[in-house]
Design a protein around this motif. Sequence first.
Motif, PDB file in Angstrom:
ATOM      1  N   UNK A 163     -25.755 -10.748  49.628  1.00 21.69           N
ATOM      2  CA  UNK A 163     -26.281 -10.846  48.270  1.00 21.69           C
ATOM      3  C   UNK A 163     -27.508 -11.761  48.235  1.00 21.69           C
ATOM      4  N   UNK A 164     -27.440 -12.886  48.950  1.00 19.23           N
ATOM      5  CA  UNK A 164     -28.585 -13.803  49.029  1.00 19.23           C
ATOM      6  C   UNK A 164     -29.764 -13.152  49.746  1.00 19.23           C
ATOM      7  N   UNK A 165     -29.463 -12.341  50.748  1.00 18.42           N
ATOM      8  CA  UNK A 165     -30.523 -11.638  51.485  1.00 18.42           C
ATOM      9  C   UNK A 165     -31.262 -10.662  50.581  1.00 18.42           C
ATOM     10  N   UNK A 166     -30.518  -9.923  49.761  1.00 28.76           N
ATOM     11  CA  UNK A 166     -31.145  -8.984  48.817  1.00 28.76           C
ATOM     12  C   UNK A 166     -31.996  -9.744  47.802  1.00 28.76           C
ATOM     13  N   UNK A 167     -31.462 -10.855  47.289  1.00 28.24           N
ATOM     14  CA  UNK A 167     -32.233 -11.671  46.354  1.00 28.24           C
ATOM     15  C   UNK A 167     -33.484 -12.242  47.015  1.00 28.24           C
ATOM     16  N   UNK A 168     -33.372 -12.597  48.295  1.00 29.77           N
ATOM     17  CA  UNK A 168     -34.508 -13.119  49.053  1.00 29.77           C
ATOM     18  C   UNK A 168     -35.647 -12.101  49.097  1.00 29.77           C
ATOM     19  N   UNK A 169     -35.313 -10.843  49.343  1.00 28.74           N
ATOM     20  CA  UNK A 169     -36.322  -9.776  49.371  1.00 28.74           C
ATOM     21  C   UNK A 169     -36.942  -9.588  47.993  1.00 28.74           C
ATOM     22  N   UNK A 170     -36.097  -9.576  46.951  1.00 29.09           N
ATOM     23  CA  UNK A 170     -36.602  -9.381  45.591  1.00 29.09           C
ATOM     24  C   UNK A 170     -37.501 -10.538  45.153  1.00 29.09           C
ATOM     25  N   UNK A 171     -37.110 -11.755  45.522  1.00 31.32           N
ATOM     26  CA  UNK A 171     -37.925 -12.933  45.187  1.00 31.32           C
ATOM     27  C   UNK A 171     -39.275 -12.857  45.899  1.00 31.32           C
ATOM     28  N   UNK A 172     -39.236 -12.490  47.186  1.00 30.98           N
ATOM     29  CA  UNK A 172     -40.482 -12.378  47.953  1.00 30.98           C
ATOM     30  C   UNK A 172     -41.401 -11.338  47.338  1.00 30.98           C
TER      31      UNK A 172
END
Length: 219
Positions: free
Chosen positions: A20-29
Amino acid sequence: VLHFKIFGPSFTTLAIFSFFCYILFILVAFSFSSKFFGRAIAYPFALLIASSPLLISIGRSALVDSAFNLFAALSVWAFIDFLMTNKKSKFFIFLIIYSFSITIRASALMLLVFFIIAFLIQKHYFKRQFSYKYLLGFVFIPLVAVSASYVILFGGLRNALDLLKALLAIVGNMESNQWAVLYCAGPWYKYIVDYMLLNHITVLLFIGYVGYILVSREK
C-alpha cells in the motif's frame, strides 16, 4: 498500530501495508513531479519507480522500507513545495512529515544535507527572501521533536539513553552481526550482480522489454 488493530499482526498484513505504501509512493511521485515539472516528466519518472526491481521487491515484503520511501519522498517534495511558495504553513507541514520519517528510520537525517544545500542555493544564488530561522528550524526542530517523543515513549531519559547505548554497541561491533559478515565476505562477482539488480540499467531494460512486447502484440 491502527493497521495492526484492524488486520492483526502478521507477516501477510505487514506485506500488504508495505505494498500500500509502495502504491502511494508512486502516486506521490507522479503527483508532485507533475505539479513541478509537468506530465512529460511525471509519466516516465513514475514509470521508472513502478518498474524498479528493488522497489517492487521491497513493496512485497514485510519491511519498513516502503513506508520509509513514502515519507522520505514526501519530505523532499514538501520541502520543495515550501521553497517554491515560501509559506509558513508549507514549512510546518514539511516539519511534521520529516519528523515522522526520522521515527521510521534514522537514515532520514541524511536528507538534511540536501535540505541545507537546496536552501542556501535558493537564498544566495536565486536571491530568494528566506530567513535563516527556517534553516535553524528544519535542522533542529525535527531532532528535538523526535528525541522528546523517544524519551516519552521509553519512559524517561535514562531508558532512552540505555537503548541508544545498546544500539551503538551493536553497530560498533559488526563482527557479531552474522548478516554483515556474510554480506561482506564476497565473492567479488556477487557485488557486480547486486549492483546490476539495483541499477537503473535493469529498470530501463525492463521498460524496453515491456515496450517491445506491447508493440509486437499490436502487430
